[in-house]
Enzyme design. Structure first.
Site, PDB file in Angstrom:
ATOM      1  CG  ASP A 269      -2.190   0.864   0.944  1.00  0.00           C
ATOM      2  OD1 ASP A 269      -2.134   1.728   0.048  1.00  0.00           O
ATOM      3  OD2 ASP A 269      -3.202   0.712   1.656  1.00  0.00           O
TER       4      ASP A 269
HETATM    5  C1  BGC Z   1      -5.099   3.106   0.303  1.00  0.00           C
HETATM    6  C2  BGC Z   1      -5.409   2.036  -0.712  1.00  0.00           C
HETATM    7  C3  BGC Z   1      -5.331   2.596  -2.112  1.00  0.00           C
HETATM    8  C4  BGC Z   1      -3.966   3.226  -2.313  1.00  0.00           C
HETATM    9  C5  BGC Z   1      -3.759   3.777  -3.698  1.00  0.00           C
HETATM   10  C6  BGC Z   1      -3.850   3.895  -0.040  1.00  0.00           C
HETATM   11  O1  BGC Z   1      -3.672   5.000   0.781  1.00  0.00           O
HETATM   12  O2  BGC Z   1      -4.966   2.526   1.578  1.00  0.00           O
HETATM   13  O3  BGC Z   1      -6.673   1.475  -0.451  1.00  0.00           O
HETATM   14  O4  BGC Z   1      -5.585   1.606  -3.052  1.00  0.00           O
HETATM   15  O5  BGC Z   1      -3.819   4.284  -1.383  1.00  0.00           O
HETATM   16  O6  BGC Z   1      -4.482   4.917  -3.926  1.00  0.00           O
END
Ligand code: BGC
Length: 713
Positions: A269
């Site tokens: 993430d």
């Molecule tokens: C979130 C994810 C997301 C990623 C990309 C993160 O901050 O936890 O769910 O897919 O960002 O945008």
């Protein structure tokens, strides 16, 4: 491939890095910065880009950006490997202008309708591909065990069975039979694993989950989706039992790869390898963190805003701290994914693919139907709803006239707070009510904002001239940690405003637009009708108006427990000790509305619960049938829910567990016989040795108001 080329493939950056302007403050309109693009692609050979900052892009803008990235990736690098673009298209392709915005996942869960969920995902896949993007960071399969958690609405709620079934539906919709199809995308299951149970209720904070409960409550939706062919997985930003998941080799390699046999791509993430240093303090520097995460099983780092990962990874392989064989596995997965998505044939949009359904009536209809089927009627004393279309109504409360409050986060922008600027031609709840009964019968006063009373006298005066008050409360938009709260109670100003509206003596209907169940106990008893709208998307205003005025019969059911008190946040599948008082003590489970609750404008009667056998062995299956009759005057949809309880077990059993459901439609007086067949797995639990087991004993089956017992020999 050289080590540098391999490290490049394993790197994902955010679009900001290659746009004109400062980092996280890109110039508008977005334009690629040729120098930055050259550095990212020609020098570092990065494999993937995500996101778009600040504003949603039109389809031509998306094409322009992606074409330019692919042109340089293919034309200016030794190997000519196309870049993999990923996006959060979590309720429609929410970062593309004018796309269809479906209800959020919590509404999909409240619909209990896998067919509709699959259709919404399939339509999202078309609109995402139409934008030139083949990879979607969705669905969220996190089971939410703490309603404070600000990401509750991004998932399917608190139950493992419902989340598993709807997760499968969403993966089917996104991926179809072949992710290379120009109308499909690669799904990304997130966030592996145990993200929805932070002890504090705050985002990205520690969870303590024994392996037994990881396997019983958190793993099944992922396991099922992996078996169904889900192409990629994103990792939980938090820690479980003291180990940040990004370095947990047991979860990422032993469980995910060796046990579940997952062969797809695993991406971190956002910034999570760096967070191993700055937030989790398990590594002293970024390079050390990279060594730990890659050796634990990560394939791609969402870095996201520099090339330090790429450089350190090359050094680590050269120093022998990560083997080349380890990164070869990851690179192979990345390249295979790109190949399966058809990127080598069509790195940009396929000119022959038909995207004429983008934001068209067929997709809008799915969004509307899903919204209608999700809205949950929690209370309707004296059949106060539906309202007569001749009624004069006051529409008040801050959620009534905002598209942002219908959509929540991940709408136009990450936080969704400026959505109203970008959504065209759609109706807020107020506009939909005006459209339905005529502006002459509708007064509108804001009354209160999220945390302040703004126009009380005006609202009181308007109430005096109305037959009915439609009181629209809830939450402002938020996503992730921006939604952290210390108190689940609705802000005091909203409670005071509700109390003042009740005190006018006019009948009040409460409409809640909110991502999580904010506590309303202070005034809920004084209100006769309550509709929970969750975050129903662009067609949500119309759907709620249809239900308020009787054009749609509500059929949504809570996919979560609606708590009554701030310190009683126990889910429906709690233990007996949480409802068994000792010497008259307080118990833990004390909801305002139970999981699975939802009223209709008609009534359903359950009878003739029949079991195919009074006792079975673990080799047998058991068929359970039930008659459901519509005893009211309207056609309606009902969710038939099958719960099973194990009386005694070596691990204390849950009071009940959902083990089947089916949504049916019944005309007035119509009866349908519904059959469920269950097998050993529905009676099993994860035992003392962390393996699924099935113990002989007595079980209870419960459907609606009927129940029956059977023996497992
Ligand atoms: C979130 C994810 C997301 C990623 C990309 C993160 O901050 O936890 O769910 O897919 O960002 O945008």
């Amino acid at each position: 491939m050289t080590i540098a080329e391999k490290a490049g493939q394993m790197t994902q950056i955010t679009l900001d890095v290659i746009l004109e302007g400062e980092m996280y403050n890109a110039k508008l309109p977005h334009r690629l910065d040729p120098e930055a693009l050259n550095e990212a692609i020609t020098k570092y050979g990065i494999g993937s880009v995500l996101n778009t900052p600040g504003i949603p892009l039109s389809i031509p803008e998306w094409h322009k950006i992606i074409d330019a990235i692919q042109k340089i990736a293919i034309g200016n690098t030794r190997l000519g490997i196309p870049v993999l673009y990923g996006i959060d298209a979590v309720h429609g392709v929410n970062y593309t202008l004018d796309a269809t915005l479906f209800p959020q996942q919590i509404n999909m869960a409240a619909s209990w309708n896998p067919d509709l969920v699959e259709k919404a995902a399939a339509a999202t896949a078309i609109e995402t591909r139409a934008s030139g993007i083949p990879w979607n960071f969705s669905p969220v399969l996190d089971i939410c065990k703490n309603p404070l958690w600000p990401r509750l609405w991004e998932g399917f709620g608190e139950d493992v069975h419902l989340s598993t079934e709807l997760g499968l539906a969403m993966v089917r919709g996104y991926q179809g039979e072949d992710i290379g199809d120009r109308h499909r995308v690669g799904a990304c299951l997130k966030h592996f694993l145990g993200y929805g149970a932070p002890v504090s209720g705050k985002d990205r904070t520690p969870a303590w989950i024994p392996e037994r409960y990881i396997r019983e409550y958190f793993l099944p939706p992922f396991e099922a989706a992996i078996k169904a062919g889900a192409a990629s997985i994103m990792i939980n930003s938090g820690e479980i039992n003291g180990i940040p998941v990004h370095v947990d080799k047991f979860l990422l390699t032993t469980l995910l790869r060796e046990e579940l046999g997952f062969e797809g791509l695993v991406v971190t993430d956002w910034e999570d390898i760096k967070y191993l240093v700055s937030r989790h303090h398990v590594a002293a520097n970024h390079k050390e963190a990279i060594r730990m995460a890659i050796n634990a099983g990560i394939d791609m780092s969402m870095v996201p805003d520099d090339f330090s990962f790429t450089e350190h990874l090359v050094e680590l392989v050269e120093e022998g701290k990560i083997t080349e064989a380890r990164i070869d596995e990851s690179v192979a997965r990345i390249l295979r994914f790109k190949q399966q998505l058809g990127l080598f044939e069509h790195p940009t949009i396929d000119p022959n693919a038909d995207y004429s359904s983008f934001a068209g009536p067929a997709h809008t209809e799915i969004a509307l139907e899903l919204a209608r089927e999700s809205i949950t009627l929690l209370k309707n004393d004296q059949d106060q709803l539906p309202l007569a279309k001749t009624a004069n109504v006051l529409v008040t409360g801050f959620t009534a006239n905002k598209m942002s409050c219908l959509n929540g986060g991940w709408t136009a922008t990450w936080q969704g707070d400026v959505a109203d600027k970008f959504i065209n031609g759609k109706q807020t709840l107020l506009a939909a009510i005006q459209d339905k009964i005529g502006t002459g019968q509708v007064q509108h006063v804001e009354g209160c904002s999220f945390d302040q009373i703004t126009s009380l006298d005006e609202a009181r005066n308007a109430a005096a001239n109305s037959d009915h008050i439609i009181l629209c409360l809830g939450e402002m938009t938020y996503t992730e940690f921006h939604g952290n709260i210390d108190d689940l109670t609705l802000p005091q100003a909203q409670i005071d405003f509700a109390t003042a509206m009740i005190a006018t003596g006019k009948p009040v209907t409460l409409v809640l637009l909110q991502g999580r169940p904010r506590i309303i106990t202070a005034f809920a008893d004084e209100i006769s009708s309550i509709l929970y709208g969750y975050l129903p998307g662009n067609e949500g205003g119309r759907a709620i108006a249809d239900i308020l005025f009787g054009d749609t019969n509500p059929s949504g059911k809570l996919p979560i427990t609606y708590p009554k008190m701030v310190n009683s946040l126990v889910p429906y599948d709690h233990k007996h000790s949480e409802i068994t008082p000792i010497q008259g003590s307080q118990i833990c489970y004390n909801p305002l509305f139970e999981f699975g609750t939802g009223l209709s404008y008609t009534q359903f009667q359950y009878s003739n619960l029949t079991l195919s056998k009074p006792s079975i062995t673990t080799e047998d299956s058991l068929t359970i049938t039930i008659d459901v009759r519509n005893t009211g005057k309207r056609a309606g949809k009902e969710v038939v829910q099958l719960y099973i309880s194990d009386e005694y077990a070596s691990i204390s059993p849950a009071v009940r567990r959902l083990r089947g459901f089916e949504k049916i439609q019944l005309l007035p007086k119509e009866v349908k016989t519904i059959a469920f067949t269950i097998e050993k797995q529905s009676l099993s639990f994860v035992g003392i040795d962390n393996k699924w087991i099935c113990e002989p004993g007595t079980f209870m089956v419960k459907i609606g108001s009927c129940s029956a017992m059977f023996e497992l020999r």
